[in-house]
Scaffold this active site. Structure first.
Site, PDB file in Angstrom:
ATOM      1  N   LYS A 102      -4.168  11.248 -18.969  1.00 52.28           N
ATOM      2  CA  LYS A 102      -4.194  11.991 -20.233  1.00 52.28           C
ATOM      3  C   LYS A 102      -2.837  11.889 -20.942  1.00 52.28           C
ATOM      4  O   LYS A 102      -2.370  10.791 -21.145  1.00 52.28           O
ATOM      5  CB  LYS A 102      -4.624  13.428 -19.948  1.00 52.28           C
ATOM      6  CG  LYS A 102      -5.875  13.535 -19.037  1.00 52.28           C
ATOM      7  CD  LYS A 102      -7.130  12.985 -19.675  1.00 52.28           C
ATOM      8  CE  LYS A 102      -8.292  12.815 -18.703  1.00 52.28           C
ATOM      9  NZ  LYS A 102      -8.647  14.018 -17.936  1.00 52.28           N
ATOM     10  N   ASP A 135      -3.379  22.749 -11.895  1.00 47.94           N
ATOM     11  CA  ASP A 135      -3.710  21.580 -12.715  1.00 47.94           C
ATOM     12  C   ASP A 135      -3.129  21.859 -14.103  1.00 47.94           C
ATOM     13  O   ASP A 135      -3.648  22.693 -14.847  1.00 47.94           O
ATOM     14  CB  ASP A 135      -5.228  21.370 -12.767  1.00 47.94           C
ATOM     15  CG  ASP A 135      -5.612  20.120 -13.575  1.00 47.94           C
ATOM     16  OD1 ASP A 135      -4.794  19.648 -14.384  1.00 47.94           O
ATOM     17  OD2 ASP A 135      -6.756  19.637 -13.398  1.00 47.94           O
ATOM     18  N   TYR A 189     -12.118  21.947 -15.563  1.00 42.61           N
ATOM     19  CA  TYR A 189     -12.576  20.575 -15.738  1.00 42.61           C
ATOM     20  C   TYR A 189     -13.800  20.333 -14.846  1.00 42.61           C
ATOM     21  O   TYR A 189     -13.744  20.521 -13.632  1.00 42.61           O
ATOM     22  CB  TYR A 189     -11.436  19.615 -15.371  1.00 42.61           C
ATOM     23  CG  TYR A 189     -11.807  18.160 -15.440  1.00 42.61           C
ATOM     24  CD1 TYR A 189     -12.090  17.539 -16.655  1.00 42.61           C
ATOM     25  CD2 TYR A 189     -11.872  17.396 -14.282  1.00 42.61           C
ATOM     26  CE1 TYR A 189     -12.428  16.202 -16.705  1.00 42.61           C
ATOM     27  CE2 TYR A 189     -12.206  16.049 -14.334  1.00 42.61           C
ATOM     28  CZ  TYR A 189     -12.484  15.462 -15.547  1.00 42.61           C
ATOM     29  OH  TYR A 189     -12.827  14.139 -15.586  1.00 42.61           O
ATOM     30  N   ARG A 196       0.839  -1.197   0.000  1.00 41.89           N
ATOM     31  CA  ARG A 196       0.000   0.000   0.000  1.00 41.89           C
ATOM     32  C   ARG A 196       0.873   1.246   0.000  1.00 41.89           C
ATOM     33  O   ARG A 196       0.558   2.240  -0.605  1.00 41.89           O
ATOM     34  CB  ARG A 196      -0.981  -0.002   1.179  1.00 41.89           C
ATOM     35  CG  ARG A 196      -1.746   1.307   1.294  1.00 41.89           C
ATOM     36  CD  ARG A 196      -3.168   1.208   1.834  1.00 41.89           C
ATOM     37  NE  ARG A 196      -3.388   0.228   2.856  1.00 41.89           N
ATOM     38  CZ  ARG A 196      -3.000   0.345   4.132  1.00 41.89           C
ATOM     39  NH1 ARG A 196      -2.360   1.414   4.536  1.00 41.89           N
ATOM     40  NH2 ARG A 196      -3.274  -0.605   4.987  1.00 41.89           N
TER      41      ARG A 196
END
Ligand code: PLP
Length: 379
Positions: A202, A177, A105, A53
């Site tokens: 992306k 971003d 977005y 993890r």
């Protein structure tokens, strides 16, 4: 050669220069183990690894490439872009305040609005491409200022250095971003941003086959440590297979971005002159609102994302999208294949023009893409 001295093309092509010590392979192996053994004295066999993890070699390798490309101190990968955004915003205390760019977005806007309501956080949405409006919004203290440049799908350009000054005056961290700019075209940390975020789904992965998100910090800080701790304990981690695919995708990132930008520039010029097109939103066009700022803070191109408004509104836009043969009608962006999306169908209440089509330009032949748009719009 120290990775710090490498140019992005070298860093990406060699994905951080990792040679697998055990096999000699020039690409790293995928280690799927969730747990790692200790010796008879109870010391971990590999001091870096106890449980997957928080400890995953492929994730660490991909993070080091991303930190290098952005010129940051550290990177943290998440299973999606939205998980990265949520991991960051969870550090804002209940009753705090955040300033968030409007018209970004839609998934980000929608989640942040809901989060702020639930957590009693004051949310100020502002058109951050307007320097004075952002400065005014930063007159009151805040924990975070969130901008997205170029923005999706409006392609607005926000002055990162000016935003950093505004955030500082509010005592806030500036987070950018930079998904549509990629680490190749823009370096927000060098312009004063504290943290950069990308949807690695992306262009960073670039092949439309991995979900991922990343935060990259200019320097570590208590907020950064809190994000890392929350990721490990709350478990918003990327798996080894995804991290390995991401490493593979990133090897060609500079090449792909270069070709996508060249194709997008040719398409923007073509659409700008097209009689059936009302407006083209692309920072590379000299007529664009943010062209001058984009020229200052983007190097080597203006990106692969653009929107254009078809004359005749919704029906005309949907008819054109329906006639396209090469552009796939699908959401998302940044892949090697070109995509088109009618945004008003996805976010009908956000004020997106009904005739707007957003395209993500891939690495196909620019002439073929232009011919496809030509037949769809009607020459
Ligand atoms: C896609 C996208 C996101 C969200 O990323 P996911 O990987 O889909 O969770 C955030 N910001 C921008 C600009 C995006 O395009």
């Amino acid at each position: 050669m120290d990775p710090k001295d490498m140019h992005p093309a070298t860093l990406a092509a060699q994905a951080g220069g990792v040679i697998d010590a055990q096999s000699g392979g020039v690409v790293p192996p995928i280690q799927p183990s969730t747990t790692f053994a200790r010796n008879r004295d109870y010391a971990p066999l590999n001091p870096q690894n106890t449980y997957a993890r928080d400890h995953n070699d492929a994730v660490r390798q991909a993070e080091s490439v991303l930190a290098g490309l952005e010129g940051g101190a550290q990177a943290l990968l998440f299973p999606t872009g939205m998980a990265a955004i949520a991991g960051l915003f969870r550090t804002v205390p209940n009753g705090g305040r955040v300033v968030v760019q409007s018209g970004i977005y839609w998934g980000t806007t929608r989640w942040i609005r809901d989060f702020c309501t639930r957590r009693d956080v004051t949310l100020t949405e502002v058109d951050a491409s307007d320097v004075a409006a952002l400065a005014a919004a930063c007159a009151t203290p805040a924990q975070l200022v969130w901008i997205e440049t170029p923005s999706n799908p409006w392609l607005k350009t926000t002055d990162i250095a000016a935003a950093a000054g505004a955030a500082k005056s509010a005592g806030a961290l500036l987070v950018v971003d930079s998904t549509a700019a990629t680490p190749i075209l823009s370096q927000p940390l060098a312009l004063g941003a504290d943290i950069v975020m990308h949807s690695a789904t992306k262009a960073i992965n670039g092949h439309s086959d991995v979900l991922g998100g990343v935060l990259i910090a200019r320097e570590t800080s208590p907020t950064w440590e809190a994000i890392a701790e929350d990721r490990a304990t709350a478990g918003a981690v990327m798996g080894p297979f995804e991290a390995w695919l991401l490493l593979r995708g990133m090897r060609t990132l500079p090449l792909r971005v270069k070709q996508m930008c060249a194709n997008a520039a040719a398409i923007a010029d073509y659409l700008a002159d097209h009689p059936r097109v009302d407006a083209v939103l692309y920072p590379g066009l000299a007529s664009h609102q943010g062209h001058e700022i984009a020229s200052r803070q983007m190097q080597g191109g203006y990106g692969f994302l653009m929107s254009f408004v078809v004359k005749g509104g919704r029906d005309a836009a949907l008819a054109a999208a329906g006639k396209l043969n090469l552009f796939h009608r699908a959401t998302s962006l940044g892949g090697v294949e070109s995509l088109v999306e009618h945004r008003a169908t996805i976010e009908p209440h956000s004020g997106i023009p009904e005739g707007l089509l957003r395209i993500s330009v891939g690495i196909e032949d620019a002439g073929d893409l232009i011919a496809d748009l030509g037949q769809a719009l009607g020459q």
